[in-house]
Scaffold this motif. Structure first.
Motif, PDB file in Angstrom:
ATOM      1  N   VAL A 168       0.758  -1.191   0.012  1.00 29.96           N
ATOM      2  CA  VAL A 168      -0.084   0.021   0.112  1.00 29.96           C
ATOM      3  C   VAL A 168       0.678   1.203   0.037  1.00 29.96           C
ATOM      4  O   VAL A 168       0.659   2.382  -0.509  1.00 29.96           O
ATOM      5  N   ARG A 169       2.084   1.277   0.690  1.00 27.95           N
ATOM      6  CA  ARG A 169       2.873   2.424   0.822  1.00 27.95           C
ATOM      7  C   ARG A 169       3.517   2.901  -0.413  1.00 27.95           C
ATOM      8  O   ARG A 169       3.641   4.022  -0.962  1.00 27.95           O
ATOM      9  N   LEU A 170       3.952   1.704  -1.261  1.00 29.17           N
ATOM     10  CA  LEU A 170       4.521   1.854  -2.522  1.00 29.17           C
ATOM     11  C   LEU A 170       3.556   2.162  -3.460  1.00 29.17           C
ATOM     12  O   LEU A 170       3.873   3.082  -4.346  1.00 29.17           O
ATOM     13  N   LEU A 171       2.474   1.764  -3.517  1.00 29.87           N
ATOM     14  CA  LEU A 171       1.477   2.224  -4.391  1.00 29.87           C
ATOM     15  C   LEU A 171       0.974   3.399  -4.199  1.00 29.87           C
ATOM     16  O   LEU A 171       0.636   4.341  -5.230  1.00 29.87           O
ATOM     17  N   ASN A 172       0.819   3.896  -2.934  1.00 26.96           N
ATOM     18  CA  ASN A 172       0.570   5.604  -2.728  1.00 26.96           C
ATOM     19  C   ASN A 172       1.883   6.257  -2.978  1.00 26.96           C
ATOM     20  O   ASN A 172       1.610   7.593  -3.369  1.00 26.96           O
ATOM     21  N   GLU A 173       2.866   5.916  -2.981  1.00 19.92           N
ATOM     22  CA  GLU A 173       4.008   6.821  -3.293  1.00 19.92           C
ATOM     23  C   GLU A 173       4.141   7.020  -4.737  1.00 19.92           C
ATOM     24  O   GLU A 173       4.382   7.877  -5.268  1.00 19.92           O
ATOM     25  N   MET A 174       3.937   5.915  -5.585  1.00 19.18           N
ATOM     26  CA  MET A 174       3.498   6.046  -7.008  1.00 19.18           C
ATOM     27  C   MET A 174       2.364   7.103  -7.537  1.00 19.18           C
ATOM     28  O   MET A 174       2.754   7.899  -8.411  1.00 19.18           O
ATOM     29  N   ALA A 175       1.505   6.982  -6.631  1.00 16.97           N
ATOM     30  CA  ALA A 175       0.254   7.799  -6.813  1.00 16.97           C
ATOM     31  C   ALA A 175       0.868   9.364  -6.712  1.00 16.97           C
ATOM     32  O   ALA A 175       0.393  10.388  -7.604  1.00 16.97           O
ATOM     33  N   GLN A 197      -8.193  17.588 -16.282  1.00 19.11           N
ATOM     34  CA  GLN A 197      -8.759  17.469 -15.027  1.00 19.11           C
ATOM     35  C   GLN A 197      -8.032  16.038 -14.596  1.00 19.11           C
ATOM     36  O   GLN A 197      -8.427  14.806 -15.015  1.00 19.11           O
ATOM     37  N   VAL A 198      -6.976  16.101 -13.768  1.00 17.39           N
ATOM     38  CA  VAL A 198      -6.169  14.774 -13.424  1.00 17.39           C
ATOM     39  C   VAL A 198      -6.905  14.363 -11.899  1.00 17.39           C
ATOM     40  O   VAL A 198      -6.535  15.132 -11.075  1.00 17.39           O
ATOM     41  N   LYS A 199      -7.260  13.149 -11.797  1.00 12.02           N
ATOM     42  CA  LYS A 199      -7.553  12.900 -10.608  1.00 12.02           C
ATOM     43  C   LYS A 199      -6.580  12.068  -9.855  1.00 12.02           C
ATOM     44  O   LYS A 199      -5.684  11.542 -10.456  1.00 12.02           O
ATOM     45  N   LYS A 200      -6.617  12.318  -8.349  1.00 13.16           N
ATOM     46  CA  LYS A 200      -5.528  11.792  -7.383  1.00 13.16           C
ATOM     47  C   LYS A 200      -5.942  10.282  -7.446  1.00 13.16           C
ATOM     48  O   LYS A 200      -6.968   9.876  -7.633  1.00 13.16           O
ATOM     49  N   GLN A 201      -5.029   9.471  -6.915  1.00  8.76           N
ATOM     50  CA  GLN A 201      -5.275   8.164  -6.735  1.00  8.76           C
ATOM     51  C   GLN A 201      -4.734   7.662  -5.287  1.00  8.76           C
ATOM     52  O   GLN A 201      -3.697   8.634  -4.752  1.00  8.76           O
ATOM     53  N   LYS A 202      -5.625   6.949  -4.534  1.00  6.21           N
ATOM     54  CA  LYS A 202      -5.120   6.752  -3.262  1.00  6.21           C
ATOM     55  C   LYS A 202      -5.492   4.973  -3.047  1.00  6.21           C
ATOM     56  O   LYS A 202      -6.608   4.668  -3.213  1.00  6.21           O
ATOM     57  N   SER A 203      -4.634   4.436  -2.532  1.00  4.38           N
ATOM     58  CA  SER A 203      -4.595   3.087  -2.287  1.00  4.38           C
ATOM     59  C   SER A 203      -4.980   2.775  -0.663  1.00  4.38           C
ATOM     60  O   SER A 203      -4.063   3.422   0.054  1.00  4.38           O
ATOM     61  N   ILE A 204      -5.806   1.889  -0.361  1.00  7.00           N
ATOM     62  CA  ILE A 204      -5.990   1.620   0.966  1.00  7.00           C
ATOM     63  C   ILE A 204      -6.120  -0.072   1.278  1.00  7.00           C
ATOM     64  O   ILE A 204      -6.623  -0.488   0.235  1.00  7.00           O
ATOM     65  N   SER A 205      -5.796  -0.505   2.240  1.00 16.79           N
ATOM     66  CA  SER A 205      -6.123  -1.974   2.362  1.00 16.79           C
ATOM     67  C   SER A 205      -7.424  -2.212   2.677  1.00 16.79           C
ATOM     68  O   SER A 205      -8.008  -1.536   3.669  1.00 16.79           O
ATOM     69  N   ILE A 206      -7.927  -3.111   2.404  1.00 16.95           N
ATOM     70  CA  ILE A 206      -9.432  -3.739   2.871  1.00 16.95           C
ATOM     71  C   ILE A 206      -9.607  -3.711   4.342  1.00 16.95           C
ATOM     72  O   ILE A 206     -10.451  -3.541   4.931  1.00 16.95           O
TER      73      ILE A 206
END
Length: 248
Positions: A168-175, A197-206
């Protein structure tokens, strides 16, 4: 407190049985601290500390049987005659414990590999792939090595959580990096049209949005309740112009 020699020797004579008993009791204590028994006893204490940290995750008759034998000796008021039995029982414990550890290791290594695959599934399509690839591989190698060299079942189970957190940390780092690239890119297309319009991305664990670790469903109402709770938690994570990626 005795001042005269005659009183001193009289006292020694009257208490001689106590002194002889003490000498007899002290001999194995002295041998314990000056020989190998102290190290054997300390090794047993260390092994039992590892077991106590991990016992929640262990269901194995051989491990539990050897633990009972070892702890029975450790808890004795006078264990000295039984300490020579410990090396053999400790060897049996190590073999049984390592068998359990090896069995539990496979799904943990699979979870680490799955987390790495998910990260590189995203990274492989990024323009900065070569910049981050080596560091990401190093992070996953470290956590893989930690799992393969671990001698504690409880620690091994926690490594699975670490792998999920790293993913999750690395996915958010790329985002975040994508956001920065988008900010540095001119907001208009080549045709001078409307701003992009560029949307932000955020990864979270279930695990972070599910209020419970298990669902018990006996009716459609139970299912509706859990889904409603999950929906409410996900809604809390939503921000304007943000895409939520939920990692399972």
């Amino acid at each position: 407190q005795i001042q005269s020699p005659s009183e001193f020797f009289k006292k020694i004579y009257s208490d001689r049985d106590d002194f002889l008993d003490f000498a007899e009791d002290f001999e194995p204590v002295k041998a314990f601290f000056t020989g190998e028994q102290k190290k054997i006893f300390e090794d047993a204490l260390k092994m039992m500390k590892i077991y106590d940290d991990s016992k929640t995750f262990i269901v194995d008759d051989k491990v539990e049987e050897t633990v009972r034998e070892i702890k029975a000796i450790l808890k004795k008021e006078i264990p000295y005659s039984d300490i020579p039995k410990l090396p053999d029982i400790l060897s049996q414990f190590r073999d049984a414990y390592m068998a359990v550890l090896t069995q539990m290791e496979a799904p943990i290594l699979k979870a680490i590999e799955d987390a790495k695959d998910r990260v590189f599934e995203v990274l492989n399509y990024k323009q900065y792939k070569d910049e981050l690839k080596d560091r990401y591989l190093k992070l996953f190698r470290e956590i893989h090595e930690k799992a393969t060299t671990c001698n504690n079942v409880a620690t091994l189970q926690n490594i699975k959580i670490e792998a999920d957190a790293l993913k999750v940390r690395l996915l958010n780092e790329m985002a975040k990096k994508d956001e920065k690239i988008a900010e540095d890119t001119p907001p208009y297309g080549n045709d001078g049209g409307d701003p992009k319009q560029v949307k932000k991305q955020k990864s979270i664990s279930i695990k972070n949005v599910s209020l419970t670790s298990s669902w018990q469903i006996e009716s459609s109402q139970d299912l509706d309740k859990y889904i409603s709770e999950l929906r409410e938690q996900i809604m809390k994570e939503l921000d304007q112009d943000t895409i939520i990626n939920i990692e399972f």
